[in-house]
Design an enzyme around this catalytic site. Sequence first.
Site, mmCIF file in Angstrom:
data_model
loop_
_atom_site.group_PDB
_atom_site.id
_atom_site.type_symbol
_atom_site.label_atom_id
_atom_site.label_comp_id
_atom_site.label_asym_id
_atom_site.label_seq_id
_atom_site.Cartn_x
_atom_site.Cartn_y
_atom_site.Cartn_z
ATOM 1 N N HIS A 31 0.793 -1.228 0.000
ATOM 2 C CA HIS A 31 0.000 0.000 0.000
ATOM 3 C C HIS A 31 0.827 1.280 0.000
ATOM 4 O O HIS A 31 0.381 2.296 -0.521
ATOM 5 C CB HIS A 31 -0.957 0.006 1.194
ATOM 6 C CG HIS A 31 -2.029 -1.016 1.105
ATOM 7 N ND1 HIS A 31 -1.803 -2.341 1.395
ATOM 8 C CD2 HIS A 31 -3.326 -0.917 0.746
ATOM 9 C CE1 HIS A 31 -2.922 -3.016 1.219
ATOM 10 N NE2 HIS A 31 -3.862 -2.180 0.826
ATOM 11 N N ASP A 38 -10.052 -3.382 0.566
ATOM 12 C CA ASP A 38 -8.742 -3.147 1.153
ATOM 13 C C ASP A 38 -8.504 -4.134 2.285
ATOM 14 O O ASP A 38 -9.417 -4.405 3.071
ATOM 15 C CB ASP A 38 -8.729 -1.727 1.731
ATOM 16 C CG ASP A 38 -7.468 -0.973 1.437
ATOM 17 O OD1 ASP A 38 -6.514 -1.579 0.941
ATOM 18 O OD2 ASP A 38 -7.442 0.229 1.724
#
Length: 167
Positions: free
Chosen positions: A22, A91
Site C-alpha cells: 500500500h 482493502d
Amino acid sequence: MKGNNFNLLGNITWLWMNSSLHKEWSCKLLACNVIPAIENEQYMLLVDNGIPIAYCSWADLNLETEVKYIKDISSLTSDEWQSGDRRWIIDWVAPFGHSQLLYKKMCQKYPDMIVRAIRFYPKQKELGKITYFKGGKLDKKTAKERFDIYQEELATALKNEFNFIEK
C-alpha cells in the site's frame, strides 16, 4: 467527511504507510478506497493498546458495478459501495502480521457470507487475482457453489461488456 472520522482516516493511513504494498499506492487511491468505507461504515479496524494493527474495508456491489470495479479498481463512487449484495473486500492491510486475526474477526462478523477480493502481490502490482473467502459458519460445498455462480455471472457480464465472440 465528519470531523470525528479524521482520526480514523489517520489510523488507516498509518497502516497503509507501513504496508509494503500500500505504501507505493497514490493518495488518490487511498481516498477512493478509504473515505467511502468510512462514510458507509463498511470497514473493520483492529487496534491493540491504542495502536492500529489491521484494517479491511468492503463494498456490496451489484453485477454492473462489479464489472466496472474489475476493469478499474479505483472507479467506485461512494454511492456504489452499497449498490448490491455481492460483497468485495476493497482493502486488506495488516502490515504487522495480524492478517489471520483480521480474517477470524471478519468470519465471526459475517459467518454466512461469501466475500471476494482482487488480491495483489507486491512484485506483481499490475496483475490481480480474484480470490474468495467464506464466513465461519458456511460449509465449503455451499461456499464453492455460491462462488461458482458469482463467477459465472461475472464472466458472462465481462464477455458482454467486451463483446467477446466465442468460436
